[in-house]
Design a protein around this motif. Structure first.
Motif, PDB file in Angstrom:
ATOM      1  N   LEU A 341     -45.568 -54.066 -50.396  1.00 23.93           N
ATOM      2  CA  LEU A 341     -43.955 -54.951 -50.193  1.00 23.93           C
ATOM      3  C   LEU A 341     -43.037 -53.487 -49.295  1.00 23.93           C
ATOM      4  CD1 LEU A 341     -43.943 -55.034 -54.703  1.00 23.93           C
ATOM      5  CD2 LEU A 341     -44.280 -56.776 -52.228  1.00 23.93           C
ATOM      6  N   ASP A 342     -43.185 -52.835 -49.480  1.00 25.84           N
ATOM      7  CA  ASP A 342     -42.320 -51.879 -48.024  1.00 25.84           C
ATOM      8  C   ASP A 342     -43.067 -52.855 -46.640  1.00 25.84           C
ATOM      9  OD1 ASP A 342     -41.243 -50.531 -50.072  1.00 25.84           O
ATOM     10  OD2 ASP A 342     -42.138 -48.797 -50.424  1.00 25.84           O
ATOM     11  N   THR A 343     -44.220 -52.444 -46.490  1.00 25.62           N
ATOM     12  CA  THR A 343     -43.836 -53.025 -45.203  1.00 25.62           C
ATOM     13  C   THR A 343     -43.675 -54.353 -45.083  1.00 25.62           C
ATOM     14  OG1 THR A 343     -46.317 -51.498 -45.472  1.00 25.62           O
ATOM     15  CG2 THR A 343     -46.662 -53.665 -43.974  1.00 25.62           C
ATOM     16  N   PHE A 344     -43.889 -54.983 -45.973  1.00 27.23           N
ATOM     17  CA  PHE A 344     -42.971 -56.563 -46.434  1.00 27.23           C
ATOM     18  C   PHE A 344     -41.609 -56.525 -45.502  1.00 27.23           C
ATOM     19  CE2 PHE A 344     -41.034 -60.016 -48.455  1.00 27.23           C
ATOM     20  CZ  PHE A 344     -41.286 -60.997 -47.476  1.00 27.23           C
ATOM     21  N   LYS A 345     -40.926 -55.707 -46.506  1.00 29.07           N
ATOM     22  CA  LYS A 345     -39.418 -55.853 -45.950  1.00 29.07           C
ATOM     23  C   LYS A 345     -39.352 -55.296 -44.691  1.00 29.07           C
ATOM     24  CE  LYS A 345     -38.378 -54.704 -51.381  1.00 29.07           C
ATOM     25  NZ  LYS A 345     -38.540 -53.931 -52.018  1.00 29.07           N
ATOM     26  N   ASN A 346     -39.952 -53.695 -44.216  1.00 33.04           N
ATOM     27  CA  ASN A 346     -39.672 -53.316 -43.217  1.00 33.04           C
ATOM     28  C   ASN A 346     -39.902 -53.952 -42.323  1.00 33.04           C
ATOM     29  OD1 ASN A 346     -38.887 -50.898 -44.746  1.00 33.04           O
ATOM     30  ND2 ASN A 346     -40.725 -49.857 -44.512  1.00 33.04           N
ATOM     31  N   THR A 347     -40.485 -55.056 -42.081  1.00 32.83           N
ATOM     32  CA  THR A 347     -41.046 -55.832 -41.271  1.00 32.83           C
ATOM     33  C   THR A 347     -39.877 -56.750 -41.553  1.00 32.83           C
ATOM     34  OG1 THR A 347     -43.576 -55.721 -42.148  1.00 32.83           O
ATOM     35  CG2 THR A 347     -42.881 -57.693 -40.338  1.00 32.83           C
ATOM     36  N   LEU A 348     -39.442 -58.247 -42.091  1.00 34.05           N
ATOM     37  CA  LEU A 348     -38.834 -58.777 -41.976  1.00 34.05           C
ATOM     38  C   LEU A 348     -37.236 -57.649 -41.730  1.00 34.05           C
ATOM     39  CD1 LEU A 348     -39.008 -60.371 -45.496  1.00 34.05           C
ATOM     40  CD2 LEU A 348     -39.642 -61.182 -43.441  1.00 34.05           C
ATOM     41  N   HIS A 363     -52.242 -62.488 -47.401  1.00 35.66           N
ATOM     42  CA  HIS A 363     -52.223 -61.503 -48.556  1.00 35.66           C
ATOM     43  C   HIS A 363     -53.226 -61.766 -49.387  1.00 35.66           C
ATOM     44  CE1 HIS A 363     -51.151 -65.192 -50.613  1.00 35.66           C
ATOM     45  NE2 HIS A 363     -49.200 -65.422 -49.940  1.00 35.66           N
ATOM     46  N   GLY A 364     -54.013 -62.864 -48.755  1.00 32.93           N
ATOM     47  CA  GLY A 364     -55.166 -63.344 -49.699  1.00 32.93           C
ATOM     48  C   GLY A 364     -55.334 -64.219 -50.878  1.00 32.93           C
ATOM     49  N   LYS A 365     -55.989 -64.436 -51.280  1.00 38.59           N
ATOM     50  CA  LYS A 365     -55.604 -65.731 -52.318  1.00 38.59           C
ATOM     51  C   LYS A 365     -56.225 -64.851 -53.993  1.00 38.59           C
ATOM     52  CE  LYS A 365     -57.792 -70.066 -53.995  1.00 38.59           C
ATOM     53  NZ  LYS A 365     -58.958 -71.055 -53.995  1.00 38.59           N
ATOM     54  N   GLY A 366     -57.536 -64.430 -54.402  1.00 41.30           N
ATOM     55  CA  GLY A 366     -57.444 -63.779 -55.678  1.00 41.30           C
ATOM     56  C   GLY A 366     -56.255 -64.337 -57.351  1.00 41.30           C
ATOM     57  N   GLU A 367     -56.354 -63.610 -57.171  1.00 42.07           N
ATOM     58  CA  GLU A 367     -55.569 -63.590 -58.646  1.00 42.07           C
ATOM     59  C   GLU A 367     -53.873 -64.129 -58.756  1.00 42.07           C
ATOM     60  OE1 GLU A 367     -56.341 -64.518 -62.042  1.00 42.07           O
ATOM     61  OE2 GLU A 367     -58.332 -64.422 -61.115  1.00 42.07           O
ATOM     62  N   GLY A 368     -53.726 -64.078 -56.790  1.00 45.02           N
ATOM     63  CA  GLY A 368     -52.401 -63.622 -56.377  1.00 45.02           C
ATOM     64  C   GLY A 368     -50.856 -63.388 -57.154  1.00 45.02           C
ATOM     65  N   VAL A 369     -51.008 -62.021 -57.561  1.00 39.64           N
ATOM     66  CA  VAL A 369     -50.604 -61.021 -57.814  1.00 39.64           C
ATOM     67  C   VAL A 369     -49.437 -60.487 -56.344  1.00 39.64           C
ATOM     68  CG1 VAL A 369     -50.017 -58.491 -58.861  1.00 39.64           C
ATOM     69  CG2 VAL A 369     -51.832 -60.227 -59.724  1.00 39.64           C
ATOM     70  N   ALA A 373     -45.310 -61.528 -56.029  1.00 34.79           N
ATOM     71  CA  ALA A 373     -44.401 -60.219 -55.417  1.00 34.79           C
ATOM     72  C   ALA A 373     -43.832 -60.880 -54.537  1.00 34.79           C
ATOM     73  CB  ALA A 373     -44.972 -59.134 -55.092  1.00 34.79           C
ATOM     74  N   LEU A 374     -44.037 -60.926 -53.638  1.00 34.60           N
ATOM     75  CA  LEU A 374     -43.445 -61.734 -51.833  1.00 34.60           C
ATOM     76  C   LEU A 374     -42.581 -62.966 -52.153  1.00 34.60           C
ATOM     77  CD1 LEU A 374     -46.418 -61.978 -49.467  1.00 34.60           C
ATOM     78  CD2 LEU A 374     -45.179 -59.976 -50.246  1.00 34.60           C
ATOM     79  N   ILE A 375     -42.854 -63.475 -53.061  1.00 36.76           N
ATOM     80  CA  ILE A 375     -42.677 -64.642 -53.340  1.00 36.76           C
ATOM     81  C   ILE A 375     -40.996 -64.368 -53.981  1.00 36.76           C
ATOM     82  CG2 ILE A 375     -42.259 -67.425 -54.954  1.00 36.76           C
ATOM     83  CD1 ILE A 375     -43.743 -66.865 -51.957  1.00 36.76           C
ATOM     84  N   HIS A 376     -41.553 -64.001 -55.223  1.00 37.99           N
ATOM     85  CA  HIS A 376     -40.123 -63.130 -55.744  1.00 37.99           C
ATOM     86  C   HIS A 376     -39.056 -62.325 -54.722  1.00 37.99           C
ATOM     87  CE1 HIS A 376     -37.943 -60.103 -58.153  1.00 37.99           C
ATOM     88  NE2 HIS A 376     -39.074 -60.494 -59.686  1.00 37.99           N
ATOM     89  N   GLU A 377     -39.741 -61.594 -54.013  1.00 41.74           N
ATOM     90  CA  GLU A 377     -38.786 -61.079 -53.141  1.00 41.74           C
ATOM     91  C   GLU A 377     -37.732 -61.812 -52.004  1.00 41.74           C
ATOM     92  OE1 GLU A 377     -37.791 -57.142 -52.509  1.00 41.74           O
ATOM     93  OE2 GLU A 377     -38.971 -57.375 -54.111  1.00 41.74           O
ATOM     94  N   LEU A 378     -38.696 -63.482 -51.865  1.00 45.29           N
ATOM     95  CA  LEU A 378     -37.896 -63.981 -50.832  1.00 45.29           C
ATOM     96  C   LEU A 378     -37.291 -64.745 -51.653  1.00 45.29           C
ATOM     97  CD1 LEU A 378     -41.396 -64.882 -48.944  1.00 45.29           C
ATOM     98  CD2 LEU A 378     -38.850 -63.854 -47.902  1.00 45.29           C
ATOM     99  N   THR A 379     -36.943 -65.219 -52.907  1.00 46.14           N
ATOM    100  CA  THR A 379     -36.182 -65.220 -54.032  1.00 46.14           C
ATOM    101  C   THR A 379     -35.365 -64.731 -53.943  1.00 46.14           C
ATOM    102  OG1 THR A 379     -38.256 -67.076 -54.866  1.00 46.14           O
ATOM    103  CG2 THR A 379     -36.090 -66.698 -56.524  1.00 46.14           C
ATOM    104  N   TYR A 380     -35.201 -63.574 -55.147  1.00 42.14           N
ATOM    105  CA  TYR A 380     -33.877 -63.184 -55.026  1.00 42.14           C
ATOM    106  C   TYR A 380     -33.292 -62.126 -53.796  1.00 42.14           C
ATOM    107  CZ  TYR A 380     -35.934 -64.637 -59.491  1.00 42.14           C
ATOM    108  OH  TYR A 380     -36.194 -65.946 -60.359  1.00 42.14           O
TER     109      TYR A 380
END
Length: 404
Positions: A341-348, A363-369, A373-380
């Motif tokens: 998440l820190d990498t994601f925020k620093n990039t933005l 971020h891969g598919k898997g279980e979507g965890v 987390a990324l969508i939560h950051e983008l939403t709020y």
């Protein structure tokens, strides 16, 4: 004077018809609205006769005491006090009505009205500002909104470290909203992590059984200082902040990091990961995994990196743990997720001034965890940024594209 006679009052305007008699020379005068008014017999006069002979009340019984009763009334005493002083043994005609139905407790309850399409469970936790014009200082009313045809038996819990304590419990009727409490800003820290459990049922009729609801939610205290977070809605006349508990039979799934699920997400194999009967992940298989986009013999690196001459190509950031870290030894699943998440925020933050810039996060598919987390950051946190699923053809089903 008998039941059914029309009378008028002597000392005031108005009148009605006689509906019954009570002890102490009291007549019940029913007005045109249906209300029965206890009045001294000496204070009314018959203007039209009516009713049946067997309901006849001897006027002499009133006349005998008219002077005394009038004297008491003139002294300013109430009718009720006069009634209380009447001798209990006084013989009064059996036609006198002692029990007034209008004085009894109302036991009738209207049946619950169900609406079409309301058998799918929907419920919300709502926060309504008491004074929206002073959003930085106002208090907030908390409601539980039941938007379905089921009753809810509920408990609201607040987290206290690793334990929980009961904050409120009760029952809310179908298609209604229930006031829970009023809170101030000093209470926001206590309710920042809530658990809500609910059981749905119907009364006096058969119904389809619904699963028990058990959700946890994070209450963002920052939102209570921003007027625009309180939006128009179908449940309140004023704007409100709504948190979804369940909607159309689907319970809310807040961001809850599960260590095992996260581990499987980060080390997703081309084939399903093997899990033992005890629920433990086969780490030997993880160490030998091959990501779906890697070909045998291919050197490690980002296969989605744009060509140097392609200026319009999006920037691609691979958030898989092995692409970001040389080793994850000694790191917990939560530590790894935080690093991603820190990498994601620093990039933005690094590209926030580049309007129109497209960034693809793998971020891969898997279980979507990780994706949640990324969508939560983008939403709020990054509401001004647009995001969508990246091209399936180029990046598969495990990538999100963000436009600056």
């Amino acid at each position: 004077m008998k039941i059914g006679d029309k009378v008028r009052f002597l000392s005031t305007t108005g009148g009605g018809k006689i509906a019954g008699f009570q002890k102490g020379n009291i007549v019940l005068v029913e007005d045109e609205d249906g209300f029965q008014i206890p009045t001294l017999a000496s204070e009314v006069v018959v203007i039209a006769e009516g009713g049946d002979d067997y309901n006849m009340f001897k006027t002499s019984s009133f006349q005998g005491k008219s002077g005394e009763e009038a004297k008491k009334h003139d002294s300013g005493r109430s009718v009720r006090s006069i009634m209380n002083e009447v001798d209990e043994d006084e013989d009064i005609s059996a036609s006198i009505v002692d029990d007034d139905p209008s004085l009894g407790n109302i036991t009738f309850r209207a049946p619950v009205e169900e609406r079409k399409g309301g058998d799918r469970l929907s419920a919300y936790l709502a926060f309504v500002p008491v004074d929206a014009s002073m959003i930085t200082n106002t208090r907030f009313e908390v409601y539980l909104v039941n938007d379905c045809n089921y009753y809810f038996r509920y408990t609201i819990l607040q987290a206290e470290g690793q334990a929980w304590s009961l904050r409120n419990e009760g029952e809310v009727e179908p298609n209604t909203k229930l006031f829970i409490e009023e809170i101030g800003r000093e209470d926001l820290e206590e309710i920042q992590h809530l658990g809500i459990q609910m059981i749905a049922f119907k009364k006096e009729k058969s119904f389809v059984i619904k699963p028990t609801i058990d959700v946890q939610m994070r209450i963002d205290g920052v939102k209570f200082y921003k007027l625009h977070t309180f939006q128009p809605n179908d449940y309140f006349e004023q704007n409100a902040l709504l948190y979804t508990i369940i909607e159309n039979d689907k319970a809310a799934r807040p961001l809850v990091v599960d260590a095992k699920t996260l581990k499987q997400e980060m080390y997703a194999d081309a084939k399903p990961a093997q899990v033992s009967a005890e629920g433990e992940l086969n780490t030997e298989r993880i160490d030998n995994y091959v990501r779906r986009y890697e070909k045998p013999g291919q050197k490690k690196g980002n296969p989605f990196a744009p060509k140097q001459n392609d200026k319009d190509a999006p920037l691609v950031i691979d958030l898989h743990a092995d692409a970001l870290l040389e080793t994850t030894q000694g790191m917990s699943s939560a530590d790894i997720l935080q690093y991603q998440l820190d990498t994601f925020k620093n990039t933005l933050e690094a590209h926030r001034k580049e309007r129109g810039k497209k960034i693809v996060f793998i971020h891969g598919k898997g279980e979507g965890v990780l994706r949640r987390a990324l969508i939560h950051e983008l939403t709020y946190r990054y509401k001004n940024l647009r995001y969508q699923d990246a091209s399936f053809q180029e990046y598969g089903y495990g990538a999100t594209q963000v436009t600056m």
